[in-house]
Design an enzyme around this catalytic site. Structure first.
Site, PDB file in Angstrom:
ATOM      1  N   ARG A   1      43.502  25.674  50.865  1.00 37.22           N
ATOM      2  CA  ARG A   1      44.339  26.539  50.627  1.00 37.22           C
ATOM      3  C   ARG A   1      44.888  27.373  51.831  1.00 37.22           C
ATOM      4  O   ARG A   1      45.337  28.450  52.019  1.00 37.22           O
ATOM      5  CB  ARG A   1      44.379  27.737  49.510  1.00 37.22           C
ATOM      6  CG  ARG A   1      43.631  27.263  48.280  1.00 37.22           C
ATOM      7  CD  ARG A   1      44.382  26.498  47.639  1.00 37.22           C
ATOM      8  NE  ARG A   1      44.250  25.870  46.225  1.00 37.22           N
ATOM      9  CZ  ARG A   1      44.319  24.559  45.609  1.00 37.22           C
ATOM     10  NH1 ARG A   1      45.278  23.550  46.338  1.00 37.22           N
ATOM     11  NH2 ARG A   1      43.861  24.217  44.522  1.00 37.22           N
TER      12      ARG A   1
ATOM     13  N   GLU B   1      40.573  41.275  44.323  1.00 42.00           N
ATOM     14  CA  GLU B   1      40.774  39.937  45.084  1.00 42.00           C
ATOM     15  C   GLU B   1      42.384  39.760  45.161  1.00 42.00           C
ATOM     16  O   GLU B   1      42.981  39.396  44.225  1.00 42.00           O
ATOM     17  CB  GLU B   1      40.011  38.636  44.790  1.00 42.00           C
ATOM     18  CG  GLU B   1      40.161  37.402  45.426  1.00 42.00           C
ATOM     19  CD  GLU B   1      39.572  36.125  44.584  1.00 42.00           C
ATOM     20  OE1 GLU B   1      38.250  36.408  44.246  1.00 42.00           O
ATOM     21  OE2 GLU B   1      39.951  35.153  44.670  1.00 42.00           O
TER      22      GLU B   1
ATOM     23  N   ARG C   1      32.410  36.437  41.618  1.00 41.17           N
ATOM     24  CA  ARG C   1      33.735  36.161  41.310  1.00 41.17           C
ATOM     25  C   ARG C   1      33.720  35.950  39.605  1.00 41.17           C
ATOM     26  O   ARG C   1      33.007  35.468  39.277  1.00 41.17           O
ATOM     27  CB  ARG C   1      34.339  35.144  41.664  1.00 41.17           C
ATOM     28  CG  ARG C   1      34.547  35.019  43.225  1.00 41.17           C
ATOM     29  CD  ARG C   1      35.369  33.729  43.759  1.00 41.17           C
ATOM     30  NE  ARG C   1      36.536  33.894  44.046  1.00 41.17           N
ATOM     31  CZ  ARG C   1      37.528  32.804  43.709  1.00 41.17           C
ATOM     32  NH1 ARG C   1      36.990  31.791  43.014  1.00 41.17           N
ATOM     33  NH2 ARG C   1      38.895  33.285  43.734  1.00 41.17           N
TER      34      ARG C   1
ATOM     35  N   GLU D   1      49.468  30.219  48.725  1.00 42.97           N
ATOM     36  CA  GLU D   1      48.841  29.040  47.935  1.00 42.97           C
ATOM     37  C   GLU D   1      50.242  28.743  47.047  1.00 42.97           C
ATOM     38  O   GLU D   1      50.993  27.775  46.975  1.00 42.97           O
ATOM     39  CB  GLU D   1      47.778  28.949  47.439  1.00 42.97           C
ATOM     40  CG  GLU D   1      47.586  28.045  46.180  1.00 42.97           C
ATOM     41  CD  GLU D   1      46.427  28.414  45.362  1.00 42.97           C
ATOM     42  OE1 GLU D   1      46.092  27.471  44.583  1.00 42.97           O
ATOM     43  OE2 GLU D   1      45.805  29.154  45.534  1.00 42.97           O
TER      44      GLU D   1
ATOM     45  N   ASP E   1      46.177  33.024  38.431  1.00 40.30           N
ATOM     46  CA  ASP E   1      46.000  32.534  39.707  1.00 40.30           C
ATOM     47  C   ASP E   1      46.942  32.779  40.595  1.00 40.30           C
ATOM     48  O   ASP E   1      47.518  31.794  40.978  1.00 40.30           O
ATOM     49  CB  ASP E   1      45.515  30.837  39.256  1.00 40.30           C
ATOM     50  CG  ASP E   1      44.817  30.276  40.541  1.00 40.30           C
ATOM     51  OD1 ASP E   1      44.400  31.302  41.502  1.00 40.30           O
ATOM     52  OD2 ASP E   1      44.937  29.206  40.943  1.00 40.30           O
TER      53      ASP E   1
ATOM     54  N   ARG F   1      43.961  30.664  29.410  1.00 35.81           N
ATOM     55  CA  ARG F   1      43.090  31.251  30.443  1.00 35.81           C
ATOM     56  C   ARG F   1      43.178  32.665  30.621  1.00 35.81           C
ATOM     57  O   ARG F   1      42.227  33.250  31.172  1.00 35.81           O
ATOM     58  CB  ARG F   1      43.282  30.272  31.551  1.00 35.81           C
ATOM     59  CG  ARG F   1      44.338  30.676  32.320  1.00 35.81           C
ATOM     60  CD  ARG F   1      44.846  29.547  33.591  1.00 35.81           C
ATOM     61  NE  ARG F   1      43.595  29.891  34.445  1.00 35.81           N
ATOM     62  CZ  ARG F   1      43.982  28.860  35.618  1.00 35.81           C
ATOM     63  NH1 ARG F   1      44.953  28.078  35.828  1.00 35.81           N
ATOM     64  NH2 ARG F   1      43.194  29.102  36.826  1.00 35.81           N
TER      65      ARG F   1
ATOM     66  N   GLU G   1      35.526  26.022  37.479  1.00 35.89           N
ATOM     67  CA  GLU G   1      35.976  24.772  38.109  1.00 35.89           C
ATOM     68  C   GLU G   1      34.913  23.769  38.777  1.00 35.89           C
ATOM     69  O   GLU G   1      34.743  23.549  40.102  1.00 35.89           O
ATOM     70  CB  GLU G   1      36.880  25.168  39.508  1.00 35.89           C
ATOM     71  CG  GLU G   1      38.165  26.115  38.803  1.00 35.89           C
ATOM     72  CD  GLU G   1      39.080  26.411  39.877  1.00 35.89           C
ATOM     73  OE1 GLU G   1      40.181  26.220  39.646  1.00 35.89           O
ATOM     74  OE2 GLU G   1      38.691  26.767  40.822  1.00 35.89           O
TER      75      GLU G   1
END
Length: 689
Positions: free
Chosen positions: A169, A401, A340, A407, A379, A350, A307
């Site tokens: 990213r 965060e 995280r 991105e 996201d 999600r 992930e």
């Protein structure tokens, strides 16, 4: 001569004669204490800055001068009698770590400036603040400045991939860190530390959150080659000591992103079960080794059970067990685990998973664990509602965060300023403790803070787009002072970066402050839609090109309407907020339009408050976004001759590509909306495409 840009530390000479005389009288002679490594950084910065700003070589004294008109004194009250006698010592000691005072004073019939603080880190920040005043042309005749950071932790997350020099990213070129040459240091490392310290950042995670190749396939070759776990090997840790020492001079602690399975990957154990005594012993021994090498090491960032990364779920443990086991190893050294909360995969929507996973664990995390939460539930989208975890975990230290890199906002090409987005998040009222409990009020405990996913690389511009430097600057400044206005922070950056000419300042500020809403319009159509971009393999980087048909679950488009039902009749995400927020989002009548289709699936011809239908508003927004980029591009073109050729032409070329790309988004999205809805644009634009 550097082979890269100086960003906002340009230190152009002051040209206004009266102001220059004032600056020279108080700053041409400087007395800096010599008690700590940070103060050597202060002296070095003054040697860089003052000759450029004042047009004359400064004199750095080891003792207060007595035969000049005035001088600058930098130190703690304990460092020099002059400071102790000219500022209230109690006021200095009342400041928190990083805080400082800047005062204009008379001392022995001389006009003096004093920069003082209770810690040497504060002296670094205070010095950069003073230099910022000189750069932006502010008066220093009657200064009475008191500053301290709002939050203890202000961290940057590098997503650099060790040993491959790539940045996930990252759109500003390969990693500035030449991992294979460490512990040898490059001049660029110090310049990066200077940039970060100048805006108050006090921690840096050196490597990517993704530390092993995930089990799923990826379109990004670098994403498949992560080997970040190797940084915990003894030989690699020794290599990091020089880098840590350099950052230490600027008040910045180093951190590492580590793999949850490190006891197996590095330690050759056959398990990473956090309840296994051998695993706990391994983490203790590794922490002891790190702190022997880097005494001020900050701690670990960990992405687990997300992930493809391993985590405590592999051993039927929860996130508390995983985080606390590692935190116990760091606790004797004052280290911290940043854990995280970005987890998804077990729910159809999600958005609901982070809250359902972490809210029941509130109060169970160790004191030296910070749960790091993305600003929204999906996201880093161009706009999304605030994560429901903010305000829901009063007994847990949280970290907000934010994504500095672009991105989903045009990457290294588009001029998209993120500060208005961040301010919208920070100002959001969570009602966590009744009305008027904004997100920005939730991070004042010792373990809380704000984290930014960085955007620098080897490019001359550092960030791939010169205007994207503003995002790094703005992150540091808003993390230091979340109450400071978007306008004030933006103007600071422009004046330091492009000069103090009013036409330039006004124009660049306007471009930046209007760019975010334009991006929302042409990349989503607005109304709360998101994730309409491509994620495939035929482009060098995903999340850049439009592909709304690829992820229909995120926007819910079908022939009967568009949007995702996240009310009590849908996924229930809205109910994770406290009342009255949940009530506001659950009702289609009271839900703010900017989030309407995030929370509701509505017919294409549902009428909004002004009588416009949903589909027509989406059409209009897509075209409005393109029109706005045309306007911003013309504003930039008007600056020809007022900005150096290199930066002017670079940004002008990027604006050309941004406009072409925005038109592509407009065409793809409006055609998709028309295909799904069958409703023509009332202005006849879509059918003509």
């Amino acid at each position: 001569m550097h082979q890269y840009d100086d960003c906002w530390l340009r230190y152009d000479c002051v040209v206004e004669s009266e102001r220059l005389d004032s600056y020279r009288r108080r700053c041409a002679h400087a007395y800096v204490a010599e008690t700590a490594p940070e103060l050597s950084a202060v002296r070095d910065e003054l040697r860089r800055a003052l000759p450029e700003l004042l047009g004359t070589d400064p004199h750095l004294w080891q003792h207060p001068p007595t035969t000049v008109e005035g001088f600058l004194a930098i130190g703690t009250p304990a460092d020099m009698e002059m400071i102790a006698g000219s500022v209230p010592v109690d006021a200095v000691h009342d400041l928190n770590d990083g805080g400082y005072l800047i005062r204009s004073v008379r001392w022995n019939e001389m006009d003096c400036l004093v920069v003082t603080a209770p810690t040497d880190r504060g002296l670094v920040y205070g010095t950069f603040h003073l230099l910022r005043l000189l750069q932006t042309g502010e008066s220093i005749e009657e200064l009475a400045i008191r500053e301290e950071p709002a939050y203890e932790h202000r961290l940057l997350n590098q997503w650099d991939t060790p040993f491959h020099r790539s940045v996930e990213r990252g759109y500003g070129g390969e990693s500035i860190f030449d991992w294979e040459r460490l512990p040898d240091l490059r001049p660029r490392y110090e310049d990066y530390a200077r940039l970060l310290a100048s805006v108050g950042i006090n921690g840096i995670v050196l490597n990517n959150v993704n530390t092993t190749k995930p089990s799923r396939a990826s379109a990004n070759d670098a994403f498949e080659a992560f080997e970040g776990w190797q940084l915990l090997e003894s030989r690699r840790l020794e290599d990091l000591t020089g880098l840590a020492s350099l950052f230490r001079r600027y008040g910045i602690r180093t951190y590492l992103s580590v793999n949850f399975a490190s006891p197996m990957l590095v330690g050759d154990l056959d398990t990473a079960d956090p309840e296994d005594p051998a695993v706990r012993a391994w983490w203790r021994e590794k922490a002891d080794e790190i702190y022997d090498l880097i005494p001020d090491f900050g701690g670990f960032l960990i992405k687990a059970d997300s992930e493809g990364q391993p985590g405590p779920y592999d051993y039927d443990r929860d996130h508390v067990a995983g985080a606390n086991a590692i935190a116990a190893a760091l606790q004797p050294h004052g280290g911290r685990v940043w854990w995280r909360a970005f987890v998804y995969g077990s729910h159809e929507d999600r958005a609901v998973q982070a809250y359902e996973t972490f809210e029941p664990l509130d109060g169970a995390f160790a004191d030296n664990v910070t749960v790091q939460v993305k600003n929204g539930p999906i996201d880093f989208q161009p706009r999304e509602p605030v994560s429901t975890l903010f305000g829901a975990m009063a007994e847990t230290s949280l970290g907000l965060e934010l994504q500095i890199t672009g991105e989903y906002t045009g990457q290294g090409v588009h001029a998209t300023y993120h500060l208005p987005l961040w301010k919208e998040v920070l100002d959001f009222d969570t009602h966590a403790d009744g009305e008027d409990t904004p997100v920005r009020s939730l991070f004042d405990d010792d373990g809380a803070g704000i984290v930014g996913v960085g955007n620098v690389g080897e490019d001359h511009s550092w960030t791939g787009q010169y205007l994207a430097q503003a995002n790094l600057y703005a992150f540091g400044r808003v993390a230091w002072s979340p109450d400071r206005s978007t306008e004030a922070i933006t103007e600071e950056w422009v004046r330091q970066t492009f000069g103090t000419g009013e036409d330039v300042v006004d124009t660049v500020c306007e471009i930046l402050q209007d760019s975010w809403e334009a991006c929302i319009d042409y990349e989503t159509g607005g109304l709360g839609l998101m994730h309409m971009m491509h994620n495939g393999e035929e482009y060098l980087e995903n999340h850049y090109h439009p592909s709304p048909a690829e992820w229909p679950g995120y926007h819910g488009a079908s022939t009967d309407g568009i949007g995702v039902d996240r009310t009590e009749t849908g996924s229930g995400y809205a109910a994770q907020y406290p009342s009255p927020i949940a009530d506001r989002y659950n009702s289609v009548e009271t839900c703010p339009e900017q989030y309407l289709l995030f929370f509701h699936h509505l017919p294409w011809e549902y009428e909004l408050a002004d009588g416009t239908t949903v589909v027509q508003r989406l059409y209009d927004n897509c075209f409005a976004g393109v029109a706005e980029i045309k306007r911003l591009r013309e504003l930039w073109h008007n600056l020809a001759g007022d900005i150096d050729d290199r930066r002017y032409h670079h940004v002008a070329e990027r604006f050309d590509e941004q406009l072409a790309h925005a038109k592509r988004w407009q065409t793809v999205l409006t055609s998709y909306f028309y295909e799904q809805s069958g409703v023509p644009d009332e202005h006849g634009r879509v059918q003509d495409e």
